[in-house]
Design a protein around this motif. Structure first.
Motif, PDB file in Angstrom:
ATOM      1  N   GLY A  49       2.885   0.015   1.096  1.00 36.85           N
ATOM      2  CA  GLY A  49       4.324   0.238   1.253  1.00 36.85           C
ATOM      3  C   GLY A  49       4.942  -0.346   2.511  1.00 36.85           C
ATOM      4  O   GLY A  49       6.135  -0.188   2.740  1.00 36.85           O
ATOM      5  N   ASN A 134       3.769   6.249  -1.665  1.00 35.81           N
ATOM      6  CA  ASN A 134       3.457   4.813  -1.742  1.00 35.81           C
ATOM      7  C   ASN A 134       3.595   4.137  -0.369  1.00 35.81           C
ATOM      8  O   ASN A 134       3.593   2.925  -0.257  1.00 35.81           O
ATOM      9  CB  ASN A 134       4.399   4.143  -2.756  1.00 35.81           C
ATOM     10  CG  ASN A 134       3.798   2.939  -3.476  1.00 35.81           C
ATOM     11  OD1 ASN A 134       4.258   2.567  -4.544  1.00 35.81           O
ATOM     12  ND2 ASN A 134       2.775   2.321  -2.912  1.00 35.81           N
ATOM     13  N   ASN A 135       3.752   4.958   0.699  1.00 30.34           N
ATOM     14  CA  ASN A 135       3.791   4.433   2.066  1.00 30.34           C
ATOM     15  C   ASN A 135       2.632   5.038   2.842  1.00 30.34           C
ATOM     16  O   ASN A 135       2.526   6.274   2.940  1.00 30.34           O
ATOM     17  CB  ASN A 135       5.107   4.824   2.761  1.00 30.34           C
ATOM     18  CG  ASN A 135       6.300   4.106   2.165  1.00 30.34           C
ATOM     19  OD1 ASN A 135       6.878   4.560   1.179  1.00 30.34           O
ATOM     20  ND2 ASN A 135       6.656   2.978   2.728  1.00 30.34           N
ATOM     21  N   LEU A 136       1.776   4.181   3.370  1.00 26.96           N
ATOM     22  CA  LEU A 136       0.631   4.685   4.129  1.00 26.96           C
ATOM     23  C   LEU A 136       0.865   4.500   5.629  1.00 26.96           C
ATOM     24  O   LEU A 136       1.448   3.515   6.063  1.00 26.96           O
ATOM     25  CB  LEU A 136      -0.648   3.944   3.727  1.00 26.96           C
ATOM     26  CG  LEU A 136      -1.039   4.026   2.255  1.00 26.96           C
ATOM     27  CD1 LEU A 136      -2.363   3.314   2.017  1.00 26.96           C
ATOM     28  CD2 LEU A 136      -1.138   5.477   1.793  1.00 26.96           C
TER      29      LEU A 136
END
Ligand SMILES: Cc1cc2nc3c(=O)[nH]c(=O)nc-3n(C[C@H](O)[C@H](O)[C@H](O)COP(=O)(O)OP(=O)(O)OC[C@H]3O[C@@H](n4cnc5c(N)ncnc54)[C@H](O)[C@@H]3O)c2cc1C
Ligand code: FES
Ligand code: FES
Lengths: 156, 290
Positions: A49, A134-136
């Motif tokens: 992400g 969906n963002n790490l």
């Protein structure tokens, strides 16, 4: 074989035309062709992400969009989030809540969080965590990011 | 990524012609969330043309007719599916899978048509689409044809789609009275992971009894697995724990999983039992509410 395709887009409110090879991702076009390097590359396969941008009002991972697919589309990148020198409330909240360390994930998190608050102005913690799945981030442990989004929600 | 060309046809015919002329070197692309990853990983070395499906009207269709049922264009992205009130009301089972594929950004692009055509054993939309009695509408150089979804996947990443053909849309019959469906998977995280095992099911109730049921499994065979025997065995039985136990045991017996880094054969079989009971219970609860 045609070397390059002419693509017309609106990026951060301005008409931007560019030339790209069909195999180039929107992420490569933004960074290497147009020179907007705020959008980051992490995994280049849709998982991290870091490359999140908004395309026609939906967030997508720019590494899994072809530059040629952006024809006629409106795109918002991290560079389009602040109003001049006035930070967006989400950006301000990330600063004040120390929601970043190395900062590589931050543009993606901010673009995703702004989209979340536009859709759900007062999200629950559960909604924030699912929206941002969906963002790490390998630095902060996420809690500060969640708190920053909650903080921004109270100020918008 | 190696050199590729890109085409964006505006009709089914144009797309079929492009794919046909290119022979095996062209690939359809919907959201690109599988095909672009595979191209970048050099898994598709012979592909040199991507044919975008997203600008073809039929592939963007979302029509819900109370009699005919739902026609869902093959390229409709997940977020449009769970944003659609009519689908949400009539097909909560489709909402289950559309809202758990990837995360928000992936759902902005990924389609159920792409999920089906990619034919991964773990494809999260496929079991419940089979359970709902879905049919694939395919167009190709020699005309149109329909294939029931339980017959669509023929092996790992293999489908009935032939050279030059495209999946145009998915059709689901209108739900009948007292029908409910669900998809449930097991993953070690809460989101963004590949199913260790998954179950999609659909039931129709009749006065507290199961009138009919369809159950399909993911990640426990080379293809999504439709287990017709479960529906045959529980039809006519009361919608109670004993019946669910029978269904769970049958799912466990039908599963043919492998041992890999995500789980062992025993573990996956056990999951099929538990998930089948839980998923059927949700489908039963939804049928009662419908
Ligand atoms: C970070 C990440 C997370 C993911 N998480 C999940 C998950 O949780 N569950 C899951 O099941 N999947 C997951 N996936 C895989 C993928 O997102 C899904 O399979 C998705 O549904 C594919 O849809 P698409 O439209 O992007 O397909 P595409 O990549 O465009 O296409 C997939 C395949 O289908 C073919 N195809 C596409 N459209 C047609 C058509 N109309 N006719 C014929 N062939 C066609 C393509 O040629 C290709 O082989 C994930 C992927 C990523 C990158
Ligand atoms: S670089 Fe696009 S998701 Fe990681
Ligand atoms: S701040 Fe370093 S990855 Fe998030």
């Amino acid at each position: 074989m045609p070397a390059k395709t002419y693509v017309r887009t609106i990026i951060n409110g301005e008409h931007v035309d560019f030339l790209c090879e069909p195999r180039q991702s929107l992420l490569e076009c933004l960074r290497d062709v147009i020179g907007l390097t705020g959008t980051k590359e992490g995994c280049n396969d849709g998982n991290c992400g870091a490359c999140t941008v908004s395309m026609d009002g939906r967030i997508v991972t720019a590494c899994l969009v072809l530059g040629v697919e952006a024809e006629g589309k409106e795109i918002t990148t991290i560079e389009g989030i602040a109003k001049g020198s006035q930070l967006h409330p989400v950006q301000q909240a990330f600063l004040e809540n120390a929601a970043l360390q190395c900062g590589i994930c931050t543009p993606g998190f901010i673009v995703s969080s702004v989209a979340l608050l536009e859709k759900i102005p007062q999200p629950s913690e559960h909604q924030i965590r699912f929206w941002l799945a969906n963002n790490l981030c390998r630095c902060t442990g996420y809690d500060k990011i969640v708190r920053a989004v909650q903080d921004a929600a109270t100020k918008m | 990524m190696h050199w590729i060309d890109y085409a964006s046809p505006h009709s089914v015919r144009e797309a079929v012609d492009l794919l046909n002329e290119a022979g095996g070197s062209a690939r359809p692309m919907a959201g690109g969330t599988d095909v672009l990853v595979q191209l970048r990983a050099n898994a598709l070395p012979d592909v040199n043309l991507l044919v975008d499906m997203k600008n073809i009207p039929e592939l963007n269709e979302m029509t819900m007719d109370p009699e005919v049922g739902l026609t869902l264009g093959a390229a409709v992205p997940c977020y449009k599916i769970y944003g659609n009130k009519a689908i949400e009301h009539a097909f909560p089972g489709l909402i289950d899978c559309a809202s758990l594929i990837g995360g928000t950004q992936i759902q902005g692009r990924a389609s159920l048509g792409g999920n089906l055509c990619n034919a991964a054993p773990s494809g999260d939309s496929i079991p419940v689409m089979i359970a709902l009695g879905g049919v694939a509408r395919i167009s190709g150089p020699s005309g149109d044809r329909e294939v029931p979804l339980e017959d669509f996947c023929t092996g790992v990443r293999r489908t009935v789609i032939q050279q030059g053909e495209i999946l145009v849309s998915l059709h689901f019959p209108a739900p009948v009275a007292n029908q409910g469906a669900n998809y449930m998977r097991f993953i070690p995280r809460n989101e963004m992971d590949i199913a260790v095992a998954g179950v999609g099911c659909s039931v129709v109730l009749d006065n507290g009894n199961i009138k009919s049921a369809r159950v399909a499994l993911s990640s426990v065979a080379p293809t999504p697995l439709y287990v017709k025997e479960i529906g045959d065995a529980i039809a006519g039985k009361p919608a109670n724990e004993e019946t669910l136990k029978l269904a769970g045991q049958m799912a466990k017996d039908a599963a043919k999983p492998i041992t890999d880094m995500r789980g062992t054969i025993e573990y996956r079989k056990h999951l099929c039992d538990v998930l089948t009971r839980r998923s059927l219970q949700i489908a039963i609860d939804r049928a009662k509410e419908s």
